[in-house]
Design a protein around this motif. Structure first.
Motif, PDB file in Angstrom:
ATOM      1  N   GLN A  27       0.818  -1.212   0.000  1.00 30.22           N
ATOM      2  CA  GLN A  27       0.000   0.000   0.000  1.00 30.22           C
ATOM      3  C   GLN A  27       0.849   1.257   0.000  1.00 30.22           C
ATOM      4  N   PHE A  28       2.002   1.186   0.640  1.00 28.68           N
ATOM      5  CA  PHE A  28       2.890   2.351   0.697  1.00 28.68           C
ATOM      6  C   PHE A  28       3.933   2.343  -0.408  1.00 28.68           C
ATOM      7  N   GLY A  29       3.789   1.399  -1.348  1.00 26.63           N
ATOM      8  CA  GLY A  29       4.683   1.374  -2.498  1.00 26.63           C
ATOM      9  C   GLY A  29       6.089   0.926  -2.209  1.00 26.63           C
ATOM     10  N   ASN A  30       6.255   0.096  -1.191  1.00 21.70           N
ATOM     11  CA  ASN A  30       7.605  -0.354  -0.840  1.00 21.70           C
ATOM     12  C   ASN A  30       7.916  -1.747  -1.381  1.00 21.70           C
ATOM     13  N   VAL A  31       7.157  -2.193  -2.379  1.00 22.10           N
ATOM     14  CA  VAL A  31       7.368  -3.526  -2.941  1.00 22.10           C
ATOM     15  C   VAL A  31       7.515  -3.412  -4.450  1.00 22.10           C
ATOM     16  N   ASP A  32       8.561  -4.026  -4.968  1.00 24.64           N
ATOM     17  CA  ASP A  32       8.827  -3.964  -6.407  1.00 24.64           C
ATOM     18  C   ASP A  32       8.526  -5.278  -7.117  1.00 24.64           C
ATOM     19  N   ASP A  33       8.359  -6.348  -6.381  1.00 22.38           N
ATOM     20  CA  ASP A  33       8.261  -7.666  -7.007  1.00 22.38           C
ATOM     21  C   ASP A  33       6.989  -8.391  -6.571  1.00 22.38           C
ATOM     22  N   LYS A  34       5.871  -7.714  -6.626  1.00 26.77           N
ATOM     23  CA  LYS A  34       4.584  -8.303  -6.285  1.00 26.77           C
ATOM     24  C   LYS A  34       4.225  -9.370  -7.313  1.00 26.77           C
ATOM     25  N   THR A  35       3.822 -10.532  -6.832  1.00 26.84           N
ATOM     26  CA  THR A  35       3.460 -11.624  -7.728  1.00 26.84           C
ATOM     27  C   THR A  35       2.249 -11.231  -8.574  1.00 26.84           C
ATOM     28  N   LYS A  36       2.388 -11.390  -9.871  1.00 29.08           N
ATOM     29  CA  LYS A  36       1.304 -11.021 -10.791  1.00 29.08           C
ATOM     30  C   LYS A  36       0.382 -12.216 -11.002  1.00 29.08           C
ATOM     31  N   LEU A  37      -0.888 -11.987 -10.829  1.00 25.99           N
ATOM     32  CA  LEU A  37      -1.871 -13.035 -11.039  1.00 25.99           C
ATOM     33  C   LEU A  37      -2.163 -13.180 -12.528  1.00 25.99           C
ATOM     34  N   PRO A  38      -2.625 -14.357 -12.961  1.00 28.65           N
ATOM     35  CA  PRO A  38      -2.873 -14.593 -14.393  1.00 28.65           C
ATOM     36  C   PRO A  38      -3.874 -13.596 -14.975  1.00 28.65           C
ATOM     37  N   ASP A  39      -3.677 -13.248 -16.237  1.00 31.89           N
ATOM     38  CA  ASP A  39      -4.554 -12.283 -16.895  1.00 31.89           C
ATOM     39  C   ASP A  39      -6.001 -12.765 -16.948  1.00 31.89           C
ATOM     40  N   ASN A  40      -6.191 -14.065 -17.200  1.00 30.82           N
ATOM     41  CA  ASN A  40      -7.567 -14.570 -17.277  1.00 30.82           C
ATOM     42  C   ASN A  40      -8.275 -14.467 -15.920  1.00 30.82           C
ATOM     43  N   TYR A  41      -7.503 -14.622 -14.847  1.00 26.04           N
ATOM     44  CA  TYR A  41      -8.069 -14.476 -13.510  1.00 26.04           C
ATOM     45  C   TYR A  41      -8.469 -13.016 -13.265  1.00 26.04           C
ATOM     46  N   LEU A  42      -7.598 -12.085 -13.627  1.00 26.05           N
ATOM     47  CA  LEU A  42      -7.885 -10.668 -13.426  1.00 26.05           C
ATOM     48  C   LEU A  42      -9.085 -10.237 -14.265  1.00 26.05           C
ATOM     49  N   GLU A  43      -9.229 -10.811 -15.452  1.00 24.97           N
ATOM     50  CA  GLU A  43     -10.371 -10.488 -16.303  1.00 24.97           C
ATOM     51  C   GLU A  43     -11.672 -10.967 -15.663  1.00 24.97           C
ATOM     52  N   LEU A  44     -11.629 -12.150 -15.066  1.00 26.54           N
ATOM     53  CA  LEU A  44     -12.812 -12.668 -14.375  1.00 26.54           C
ATOM     54  C   LEU A  44     -13.170 -11.776 -13.188  1.00 26.54           C
ATOM     55  N   LYS A  46     -12.742  -8.569 -12.951  1.00 27.47           N
ATOM     56  CA  LYS A  46     -13.396  -7.366 -13.481  1.00 27.47           C
ATOM     57  C   LYS A  46     -14.852  -7.649 -13.833  1.00 27.47           C
ATOM     58  N   ARG A  47     -15.086  -8.803 -14.432  1.00 32.35           N
ATOM     59  CA  ARG A  47     -16.449  -9.144 -14.841  1.00 32.35           C
ATOM     60  C   ARG A  47     -17.358  -9.387 -13.627  1.00 32.35           C
ATOM     61  N   VAL A  48     -16.809 -10.035 -12.605  1.00 32.79           N
ATOM     62  CA  VAL A  48     -17.593 -10.261 -11.390  1.00 32.79           C
ATOM     63  C   VAL A  48     -17.885  -8.935 -10.697  1.00 32.79           C
ATOM     64  N   ASP A  49     -16.908  -8.041 -10.668  1.00 32.00           N
ATOM     65  CA  ASP A  49     -17.123  -6.722 -10.066  1.00 32.00           C
ATOM     66  C   ASP A  49     -18.220  -5.966 -10.819  1.00 32.00           C
ATOM     67  N   ALA A  50     -18.214  -6.090 -12.145  1.00 32.41           N
ATOM     68  CA  ALA A  50     -19.235  -5.422 -12.952  1.00 32.41           C
ATOM     69  C   ALA A  50     -20.610  -6.014 -12.652  1.00 32.41           C
ATOM     70  N   LEU A  51     -20.679  -7.340 -12.529  1.00 27.88           N
ATOM     71  CA  LEU A  51     -21.955  -7.998 -12.221  1.00 27.88           C
ATOM     72  C   LEU A  51     -22.463  -7.587 -10.846  1.00 27.88           C
ATOM     73  N   LYS A  52     -21.557  -7.472  -9.898  1.00 29.81           N
ATOM     74  CA  LYS A  52     -21.942  -7.037  -8.556  1.00 29.81           C
ATOM     75  C   LYS A  52     -22.488  -5.617  -8.583  1.00 29.81           C
ATOM     76  N   GLN A  53     -21.823  -4.753  -9.327  1.00 32.50           N
ATOM     77  CA  GLN A  53     -22.277  -3.367  -9.421  1.00 32.50           C
ATOM     78  C   GLN A  53     -23.661  -3.288 -10.060  1.00 32.50           C
ATOM     79  N   VAL A  54     -23.903  -4.104 -11.079  1.00 32.51           N
ATOM     80  CA  VAL A  54     -25.206  -4.132 -11.745  1.00 32.51           C
ATOM     81  C   VAL A  54     -26.302  -4.548 -10.761  1.00 32.51           C
ATOM     82  N   HIS A  55     -26.022  -5.598  -9.982  1.00 36.64           N
ATOM     83  CA  HIS A  55     -27.016  -6.072  -9.014  1.00 36.64           C
ATOM     84  C   HIS A  55     -27.299  -5.008  -7.953  1.00 36.64           C
ATOM     85  N   GLN A  56     -26.264  -4.373  -7.456  1.00 36.84           N
ATOM     86  CA  GLN A  56     -26.460  -3.351  -6.434  1.00 36.84           C
ATOM     87  C   GLN A  56     -27.254  -2.169  -6.972  1.00 36.84           C
TER      88      GLN A  56
END
Length: 319
Positions: free
Chosen positions: A29-46, A48-58
């Motif tokens: 959070q304070f930007g003191n990490v340079d080597d954060k493990t990157k999660l798979p792109d397909n996971y990150l895309e999912l 985003k889609r779940v967040d969009a679905l949640k926003q629609v429902h709300q």
């Protein structure tokens, strides 16, 4: 003593990972990490889609939840009395039909309630106001008001509006059962399952990065390009460190695969669209009934108006 030691080890095993995750999260959070493990792109895309679905429902539930409030279209400035809400318009009209005097008509309008207070909807309010207005005309000229076209039209309009109001209440009940219940379940259950699965991924990712940082900071190994050599970060790891990191990597992989499955299930479920179709069907049924009720009333009132126009012209011609 053994019990105390065992408890101490158990407590340490439980609390240390939490502390490490918290520290890792704060560093990020304070930007003191340079080597954060990157999660798979397909996971990150999912995600985003779940967040969009949640926003629609709300967003949709925030508006459509009004269907749970009977008086959502009831005039806020209207003040109706206990007698106004005592009986249905249809009941009052029935009582009025047997009244033989002004006092009996007044008693019919103020008859004690036969059931619960009448609904506070806009249509019901119009119905009650129309019937009361009809009676005002009849009371003002009781001898001839039975033939007053406006009084008669208002009474018929009152009955029709009450029917429309009942249709609206039926619509609201259908929307609650067939749309709101389903979308609330999706939001509070299925999407919540996905949220918990994602938290598991984030926790596993923080555990992995915290473990990597621990050995990096202790000098157990160095990352490529940091002054030792370019053989890779695993070259200087002890067997114990490598095993711990691999275990954390396996945990992250397992949590990620589980979350992917849960999110795909949420996104693929046909329930939200089915529920939306039910909402539209309930609205269509209400508007269809309202159209039918008013279609029956309109020609009747039009005929009363035509007859009054004709009588008015005759009276003007004879004057």
């Amino acid at each position: 003593m053994d019990r105390i030691q065992a408890f101490g080890k158990s407590f340490t095993a439980a609390i240390v990972p939490t502390v490490n995750r918290t520290q890792q999260m704060m560093k990020e959070q304070f930007g003191n990490v340079d080597d954060k493990t990157k999660l798979p792109d397909n996971y990150l895309e999912l995600e985003k889609r779940v967040d969009a679905l949640k926003q629609v429902h709300q967003k949709m539930l925030q508006v459509t939840s009004q269907y749970t409030h009977e008086a959502y279209d009831y005039p806020t400035n209207l003040r109706e009395s206990f007698n106004d809400l005592g009986r249905t318009v249809t009941e009052k009209v029935s009582l009025l039909s047997t009244a033989n005097s002004a006092s009996e008509a007044a008693a019919a309008m103020t008859a004690p309630p036969s059931a619960k207070p009448q609904p506070k909807t806009f249509n019901h309010a119009i119905a009650r106001a129309s019937l009361a207005s009809s009676q005002v005309l009849k009371t003002a000229d009781h001898d001839g008001a039975k033939d007053d076209p406006l009084a008669g039209a208002l009474e018929k309009y009152a009955i029709a509006e009450e029917k429309v109001g009942e249709a609206r209440l039926a619509q609201d009940a259908d929307v609650q059962a067939r749309f709101l219940a389903g979308w609330s379940t999706t939001l509070n259950t299925q999407i919540q399952f996905a949220t918990r699965a994602r938290r598991g991924v984030e926790s596993a990712r923080l555990n992995l990065d915290a473990t990597k940082a621990k050995y990096k900071n202790s000098g157990a190994f160095s990352f490529p390009g940091q002054g030792r050599d370019n053989l890779g970060e695993d070259e200087h790891l002890s067997e114990e460190a490598r095993a711990e990191i691999e275990a954390k990597e396996d945990e992250l992989l397992a949590q990620t695969e589980e979350a992917v499955g849960v999110m795909k299930n949420v996104l693929d479920t046909p329930e939200p669209l089915r529920n939306l179709a039910e909402l539209i069907a309930a609205q269509l049924e209400y508007h269809k009934k309202a159209y039918e009720i008013m279609s029956e009333l309109a020609p009747v009132v039009d005929q009363l108006q035509v007859e009054q126009e004709a009588n008015y012209r005759k009276s003007r011609e004879g004057a």
